[in-house]
Design a protein around this motif. Structure first.
Motif, PDB file in Angstrom:
ATOM      1  N   GLN A 102      31.172 -13.811   5.456  1.00 37.64           N
ATOM      2  CA  GLN A 102      30.986 -13.383   4.065  1.00 37.64           C
ATOM      3  C   GLN A 102      29.813 -14.115   3.409  1.00 37.64           C
ATOM      4  O   GLN A 102      29.004 -13.513   2.701  1.00 37.64           O
ATOM      5  CB  GLN A 102      32.283 -13.652   3.275  1.00 37.64           C
ATOM      6  CG  GLN A 102      32.303 -13.015   1.893  1.00 37.64           C
ATOM      7  CD  GLN A 102      32.199 -11.499   1.980  1.00 37.64           C
ATOM      8  OE1 GLN A 102      32.947 -10.866   2.713  1.00 37.64           O
ATOM      9  NE2 GLN A 102      31.252 -10.918   1.269  1.00 37.64           N
ATOM     10  N   ALA A 103      29.721 -15.425   3.683  1.00 38.63           N
ATOM     11  CA  ALA A 103      28.634 -16.220   3.090  1.00 38.63           C
ATOM     12  C   ALA A 103      27.274 -15.697   3.553  1.00 38.63           C
ATOM     13  O   ALA A 103      26.317 -15.629   2.770  1.00 38.63           O
ATOM     14  CB  ALA A 103      28.798 -17.688   3.492  1.00 38.63           C
ATOM     15  N   SER A 104      27.193 -15.287   4.804  1.00 38.32           N
ATOM     16  CA  SER A 104      25.931 -14.770   5.329  1.00 38.32           C
ATOM     17  C   SER A 104      25.575 -13.449   4.649  1.00 38.32           C
ATOM     18  O   SER A 104      24.435 -13.240   4.225  1.00 38.32           O
ATOM     19  CB  SER A 104      26.051 -14.593   6.844  1.00 38.32           C
ATOM     20  OG  SER A 104      24.802 -14.303   7.400  1.00 38.32           O
ATOM     21  N   LEU A 105      26.567 -12.564   4.514  1.00 43.62           N
ATOM     22  CA  LEU A 105      26.301 -11.268   3.869  1.00 43.62           C
ATOM     23  C   LEU A 105      25.967 -11.454   2.394  1.00 43.62           C
ATOM     24  O   LEU A 105      25.091 -10.781   1.857  1.00 43.62           O
ATOM     25  CB  LEU A 105      27.519 -10.339   4.023  1.00 43.62           C
ATOM     26  CG  LEU A 105      27.837  -9.900   5.455  1.00 43.62           C
ATOM     27  CD1 LEU A 105      29.118  -9.078   5.492  1.00 43.62           C
ATOM     28  CD2 LEU A 105      26.682  -9.104   6.053  1.00 43.62           C
ATOM     29  N   ASP A 106      26.641 -12.379   1.731  1.00 41.47           N
ATOM     30  CA  ASP A 106      26.405 -12.611   0.295  1.00 41.47           C
ATOM     31  C   ASP A 106      25.008 -13.161   0.029  1.00 41.47           C
ATOM     32  O   ASP A 106      24.400 -12.859  -0.989  1.00 41.47           O
ATOM     33  CB  ASP A 106      27.421 -13.625  -0.267  1.00 41.47           C
ATOM     34  CG  ASP A 106      28.814 -13.024  -0.407  1.00 41.47           C
ATOM     35  OD1 ASP A 106      28.953 -11.797  -0.254  1.00 41.47           O
ATOM     36  OD2 ASP A 106      29.759 -13.804  -0.660  1.00 41.47           O
ATOM     37  N   THR A 107      24.526 -14.015   0.932  1.00 44.82           N
ATOM     38  CA  THR A 107      23.252 -14.704   0.664  1.00 44.82           C
ATOM     39  C   THR A 107      22.059 -14.048   1.353  1.00 44.82           C
ATOM     40  O   THR A 107      20.913 -14.308   0.984  1.00 44.82           O
ATOM     41  CB  THR A 107      23.327 -16.171   1.147  1.00 44.82           C
ATOM     42  OG1 THR A 107      23.628 -16.174   2.553  1.00 44.82           O
ATOM     43  CG2 THR A 107      24.403 -16.944   0.399  1.00 44.82           C
ATOM     44  N   GLY A 108      22.316 -13.250   2.368  1.00 48.12           N
ATOM     45  CA  GLY A 108      21.212 -12.638   3.119  1.00 48.12           C
ATOM     46  C   GLY A 108      20.527 -13.617   4.061  1.00 48.12           C
ATOM     47  O   GLY A 108      19.455 -13.339   4.586  1.00 48.12           O
ATOM     48  N   ILE A 109      21.144 -14.768   4.276  1.00 42.99           N
ATOM     49  CA  ILE A 109      20.589 -15.782   5.185  1.00 42.99           C
ATOM     50  C   ILE A 109      21.458 -15.801   6.446  1.00 42.99           C
ATOM     51  O   ILE A 109      22.693 -15.784   6.346  1.00 42.99           O
ATOM     52  CB  ILE A 109      20.619 -17.190   4.507  1.00 42.99           C
ATOM     53  CG1 ILE A 109      19.769 -17.209   3.236  1.00 42.99           C
ATOM     54  CG2 ILE A 109      20.195 -18.293   5.468  1.00 42.99           C
ATOM     55  CD1 ILE A 109      18.277 -17.121   3.463  1.00 42.99           C
ATOM     56  N   PRO A 110      20.848 -15.862   7.639  1.00 46.22           N
ATOM     57  CA  PRO A 110      21.681 -15.947   8.849  1.00 46.22           C
ATOM     58  C   PRO A 110      22.534 -17.218   8.841  1.00 46.22           C
ATOM     59  O   PRO A 110      22.015 -18.315   8.621  1.00 46.22           O
ATOM     60  CB  PRO A 110      20.660 -16.011   9.993  1.00 46.22           C
ATOM     61  CG  PRO A 110      19.369 -15.563   9.419  1.00 46.22           C
ATOM     62  CD  PRO A 110      19.411 -15.858   7.959  1.00 46.22           C
ATOM     63  N   ILE A 111      23.829 -17.046   9.030  1.00 45.78           N
ATOM     64  CA  ILE A 111      24.735 -18.201   9.135  1.00 45.78           C
ATOM     65  C   ILE A 111      25.484 -18.026  10.460  1.00 45.78           C
ATOM     66  O   ILE A 111      26.200 -17.040  10.658  1.00 45.78           O
ATOM     67  CB  ILE A 111      25.712 -18.297   7.948  1.00 45.78           C
ATOM     68  CG1 ILE A 111      24.932 -18.313   6.613  1.00 45.78           C
ATOM     69  CG2 ILE A 111      26.575 -19.548   8.074  1.00 45.78           C
ATOM     70  CD1 ILE A 111      25.794 -18.473   5.372  1.00 45.78           C
ATOM     71  N   ILE A 112      25.260 -18.961  11.342  1.00 45.39           N
ATOM     72  CA  ILE A 112      25.722 -18.816  12.717  1.00 45.39           C
ATOM     73  C   ILE A 112      27.108 -19.418  12.911  1.00 45.39           C
ATOM     74  O   ILE A 112      27.388 -20.534  12.458  1.00 45.39           O
ATOM     75  CB  ILE A 112      24.696 -19.481  13.681  1.00 45.39           C
ATOM     76  CG1 ILE A 112      23.302 -18.873  13.482  1.00 45.39           C
ATOM     77  CG2 ILE A 112      25.144 -19.368  15.133  1.00 45.39           C
ATOM     78  CD1 ILE A 112      23.201 -17.371  13.653  1.00 45.39           C
ATOM     79  N   PHE A 113      27.953 -18.687  13.628  1.00 47.73           N
ATOM     80  CA  PHE A 113      29.344 -19.093  13.859  1.00 47.73           C
ATOM     81  C   PHE A 113      29.437 -19.898  15.155  1.00 47.73           C
ATOM     82  O   PHE A 113      29.622 -19.342  16.237  1.00 47.73           O
ATOM     83  CB  PHE A 113      30.215 -17.831  13.930  1.00 47.73           C
ATOM     84  CG  PHE A 113      31.687 -18.106  14.038  1.00 47.73           C
ATOM     85  CD1 PHE A 113      32.400 -18.632  12.972  1.00 47.73           C
ATOM     86  CD2 PHE A 113      32.380 -17.829  15.207  1.00 47.73           C
ATOM     87  CE1 PHE A 113      33.768 -18.876  13.071  1.00 47.73           C
ATOM     88  CE2 PHE A 113      33.745 -18.062  15.316  1.00 47.73           C
ATOM     89  CZ  PHE A 113      34.434 -18.595  14.243  1.00 47.73           C
ATOM     90  N   GLY A 114      29.298 -21.196  15.028  1.00 45.32           N
ATOM     91  CA  GLY A 114      29.411 -22.069  16.197  1.00 45.32           C
ATOM     92  C   GLY A 114      30.721 -22.846  16.133  1.00 45.32           C
ATOM     93  O   GLY A 114      30.762 -24.048  16.414  1.00 45.32           O
ATOM     94  N   VAL A 115      31.772 -22.149  15.740  1.00 45.53           N
ATOM     95  CA  VAL A 115      33.091 -22.789  15.629  1.00 45.53           C
ATOM     96  C   VAL A 115      33.929 -22.372  16.833  1.00 45.53           C
ATOM     97  O   VAL A 115      34.165 -21.184  17.049  1.00 45.53           O
ATOM     98  CB  VAL A 115      33.795 -22.364  14.314  1.00 45.53           C
ATOM     99  CG1 VAL A 115      35.179 -23.011  14.207  1.00 45.53           C
ATOM    100  CG2 VAL A 115      32.944 -22.713  13.104  1.00 45.53           C
ATOM    101  N   LEU A 116      34.371 -23.359  17.607  1.00 43.00           N
ATOM    102  CA  LEU A 116      35.235 -23.056  18.745  1.00 43.00           C
ATOM    103  C   LEU A 116      36.639 -22.757  18.236  1.00 43.00           C
ATOM    104  O   LEU A 116      37.140 -23.449  17.345  1.00 43.00           O
ATOM    105  CB  LEU A 116      35.314 -24.257  19.686  1.00 43.00           C
ATOM    106  CG  LEU A 116      34.035 -24.727  20.365  1.00 43.00           C
ATOM    107  CD1 LEU A 116      34.340 -25.965  21.215  1.00 43.00           C
ATOM    108  CD2 LEU A 116      33.446 -23.630  21.218  1.00 43.00           C
ATOM    109  N   THR A 117      37.258 -21.729  18.782  1.00 38.38           N
ATOM    110  CA  THR A 117      38.675 -21.465  18.494  1.00 38.38           C
ATOM    111  C   THR A 117      39.338 -21.358  19.868  1.00 38.38           C
ATOM    112  O   THR A 117      39.164 -20.360  20.565  1.00 38.38           O
ATOM    113  CB  THR A 117      38.854 -20.159  17.692  1.00 38.38           C
ATOM    114  OG1 THR A 117      38.233 -19.089  18.395  1.00 38.38           O
ATOM    115  CG2 THR A 117      38.249 -20.250  16.314  1.00 38.38           C
ATOM    116  N   THR A 118      40.046 -22.396  20.250  1.00 37.14           N
ATOM    117  CA  THR A 118      40.576 -22.433  21.617  1.00 37.14           C
ATOM    118  C   THR A 118      42.094 -22.657  21.628  1.00 37.14           C
ATOM    119  O   THR A 118      42.663 -23.180  20.667  1.00 37.14           O
ATOM    120  CB  THR A 118      39.896 -23.541  22.448  1.00 37.14           C
ATOM    121  OG1 THR A 118      40.209 -24.796  21.864  1.00 37.14           O
ATOM    122  CG2 THR A 118      38.396 -23.363  22.511  1.00 37.14           C
TER     123      THR A 118
END
Ligand code: INI
Length: 175
Positions: A102-118
């Motif tokens: 959502q933050a990426s879409l709201d700001t128009g800046i690429p925000i990369i998801f480097g969060v591990l979910t294991t």
């Protein structure tokens, strides 16, 4: 047809990194591989800013603030949510991924998801291994590519589709 691709040359690009302290034994490895990945592709140390937050749940807000600051071409989020550690796994991982997107879409800046979910600690350690496939290094590569794609699209936004730069220059000269 025009094929538009980002480049992996990151010279002159600026990056913000948000890294969770929770499960630091994993996230510190993600961070060092991410920093290696950025500098290897030409990013200067002075063009990187790292912000630490308590856990993955807190990442989206800080990522959004960094993206809104207009100081970065892309923001990278690093964290590790491990199911075995908490019954809150679903809440935290869902909120982190939703909030980052959502933050990426709201700001128009690429925000990369480097969060591990294991599911397990072992899976998290494996995905943060500095010599094997590492999500931190992958996140750096994705950030560079997305920053470059966005930059290219912004630069070409002024030009009408299908118009070559040379014909624009010619038209300007005639005026
Ligand atoms: N935060 C994580 O980044 N990973 C986890 O696995 C985790 N677990 O297991 O609970 C976790 N919890 C903390 C959470 O992100 C917040 O910091 C906390 O709830 C305060 O808002």
């Amino acid at each position: 047809m025009k094929l538009r691709k980002g480049s992996h040359d990151a010279t002159g690009l600026r990056f913000g990194i948000v890294v969770a302290k929770f499960n630091k034994f994993v996230t510190s490895k993600l961070l060092s591989s991410c920093l290696d990945g950025l500098t290897k592709h030409g990013v200067k140390d002075a063009d990187i800013e790292v912000v630490r937050v308590p856990g993955a749940f807190e990442i989206p807000l800080v990522a959004k603030v960094l993206a809104q600051s207009a100081r970065f071409d892309a923001v990278i989020c690093l964290g590790a949510v491990i199911r075995g550690d908490t019954p809150h796994f679903e809440y935290i991982s869902t909120e982190a991924s939703r909030g980052i997107g959502q933050a990426s879409l709201d700001t128009g800046i690429p925000i990369i998801f480097g969060v591990l979910t294991t599911e397990t600690v072992a899976q998290a350690i494996e995905r943060a291994d500095p010599v094997k496939f590492n999500r931190g290094g992958e996140a750096a590569k994705s950030a560079i590519e997305m920053a470059s794609v966005l930059k290219m699209l912004k630069e070409s936004a002024d030009k009408p589709a299908g118009t070559k730069l040379t014909s624009i220059k010619r038209a300007r000269r005639k005026r």
